[in-house]
Design a protein around this motif. Sequence first.
Motif, PDB file in Angstrom:
ATOM      1  N   ALA A 125       0.866  -1.178   0.000  1.00  0.00           N
ATOM      2  CA  ALA A 125       0.000   0.000   0.000  1.00  0.00           C
ATOM      3  C   ALA A 125       0.904   1.230   0.000  1.00  0.00           C
ATOM      4  O   ALA A 125       2.039   1.178   0.480  1.00  0.00           O
ATOM      5  CB  ALA A 125      -0.918   0.005   1.213  1.00  0.00           C
ATOM      6  N   THR A 126       0.411   2.329  -0.565  1.00  0.00           N
ATOM      7  CA  THR A 126       1.151   3.582  -0.622  1.00  0.00           C
ATOM      8  C   THR A 126       0.215   4.698  -0.196  1.00  0.00           C
ATOM      9  O   THR A 126      -0.948   4.727  -0.605  1.00  0.00           O
ATOM     10  CB  THR A 126       1.641   3.850  -2.061  1.00  0.00           C
ATOM     11  OG1 THR A 126       2.445   2.754  -2.482  1.00  0.00           O
ATOM     12  CG2 THR A 126       2.451   5.127  -2.143  1.00  0.00           C
ATOM     13  N   SER A 171      -5.347  11.237   4.572  1.00  0.00           N
ATOM     14  CA  SER A 171      -4.463  10.580   3.623  1.00  0.00           C
ATOM     15  C   SER A 171      -5.284   9.794   2.621  1.00  0.00           C
ATOM     16  O   SER A 171      -6.425   9.437   2.865  1.00  0.00           O
ATOM     17  CB  SER A 171      -3.470   9.661   4.349  1.00  0.00           C
ATOM     18  OG  SER A 171      -4.156   8.748   5.179  1.00  0.00           O
ATOM     19  N   ALA A 172      -4.652   9.561   1.482  1.00  0.00           N
ATOM     20  CA  ALA A 172      -5.225   8.700   0.448  1.00  0.00           C
ATOM     21  C   ALA A 172      -4.281   7.524   0.317  1.00  0.00           C
ATOM     22  O   ALA A 172      -3.091   7.696   0.041  1.00  0.00           O
ATOM     23  CB  ALA A 172      -5.351   9.448  -0.873  1.00  0.00           C
ATOM     24  N   ILE A 173      -4.792   6.349   0.543  1.00  0.00           N
ATOM     25  CA  ILE A 173      -3.988   5.142   0.523  1.00  0.00           C
ATOM     26  C   ILE A 173      -4.339   4.340  -0.729  1.00  0.00           C
ATOM     27  O   ILE A 173      -5.504   3.996  -0.944  1.00  0.00           O
ATOM     28  CB  ILE A 173      -4.255   4.269   1.772  1.00  0.00           C
ATOM     29  CG1 ILE A 173      -4.166   5.096   3.058  1.00  0.00           C
ATOM     30  CG2 ILE A 173      -3.332   3.060   1.793  1.00  0.00           C
ATOM     31  CD1 ILE A 173      -2.845   5.768   3.299  1.00  0.00           C
ATOM     32  N   ALA A 174      -3.343   4.071  -1.548  1.00  0.00           N
ATOM     33  CA  ALA A 174      -3.530   3.221  -2.719  1.00  0.00           C
ATOM     34  C   ALA A 174      -3.172   1.799  -2.310  1.00  0.00           C
ATOM     35  O   ALA A 174      -2.064   1.543  -1.839  1.00  0.00           O
ATOM     36  CB  ALA A 174      -2.643   3.682  -3.866  1.00  0.00           C
ATOM     37  N   ALA A 175      -4.133   0.906  -2.443  1.00  0.00           N
ATOM     38  CA  ALA A 175      -3.934  -0.511  -2.136  1.00  0.00           C
ATOM     39  C   ALA A 175      -4.417  -1.293  -3.351  1.00  0.00           C
ATOM     40  O   ALA A 175      -5.626  -1.454  -3.549  1.00  0.00           O
ATOM     41  CB  ALA A 175      -4.702  -0.908  -0.882  1.00  0.00           C
ATOM     42  N   GLY A 176      -3.478  -1.725  -4.163  1.00  0.00           N
ATOM     43  CA  GLY A 176      -3.867  -2.365  -5.417  1.00  0.00           C
ATOM     44  C   GLY A 176      -4.585  -1.349  -6.280  1.00  0.00           C
ATOM     45  O   GLY A 176      -4.154  -0.222  -6.436  1.00  0.00           O
TER      46      GLY A 176
END
Length: 171
Positions: free
Chosen positions: A33-34, A43-48
């Motif tokens: 995750a980023t 925050s905005a978390i990119a997970a896949g």
Amino acid sequence: MTTELGTPLNDIVDATAAAVAEDPARAQVVFRATGTPEGVVGSAIAAGRYTIRVDEPPSLGGAGAAPNPVEVYLASLISCQVVTYRFWAQRLGVTIDELAIDAEGDLDVRGFFGLDDTVRPGFRAVRVTVRISGPETAQRYTELQRAVDAHCPVLDLTTGHTPVETTLVTN
């Protein structure tokens, strides 16, 4: 929600067991995750291919536009418990008609804000309530609960010791 034997979840377990028996390296999976800042403290978390938004309530400097990080943890714990109950019900041949899980945690914000370094910044305690019904005996559901508690990855993150290495990269 009736859980039955011989469903795709058992097939997944069987296929995984066969693949791992052939090559144990197949058991290793890496999840990533980023995250980037969003708003004042969100925050905005990119997970896949998914984006998970996280914020704080106004009392902690946020806009209250999304769950806060500890609520996301509770949601992760609950969702992992749900899937683990469903997998293990099938493995053990336990029928579930209804399943609902609640979780709550006690947090003292003095630890997070650095107001008292003797206060832990995370949850001091987490309580999980599982409501389950179906045709099985209480003993069978207790057997299921033990299997779930022994195999739930997110529960293990809390109750076990997971080494975390943080790398700071500066420009």
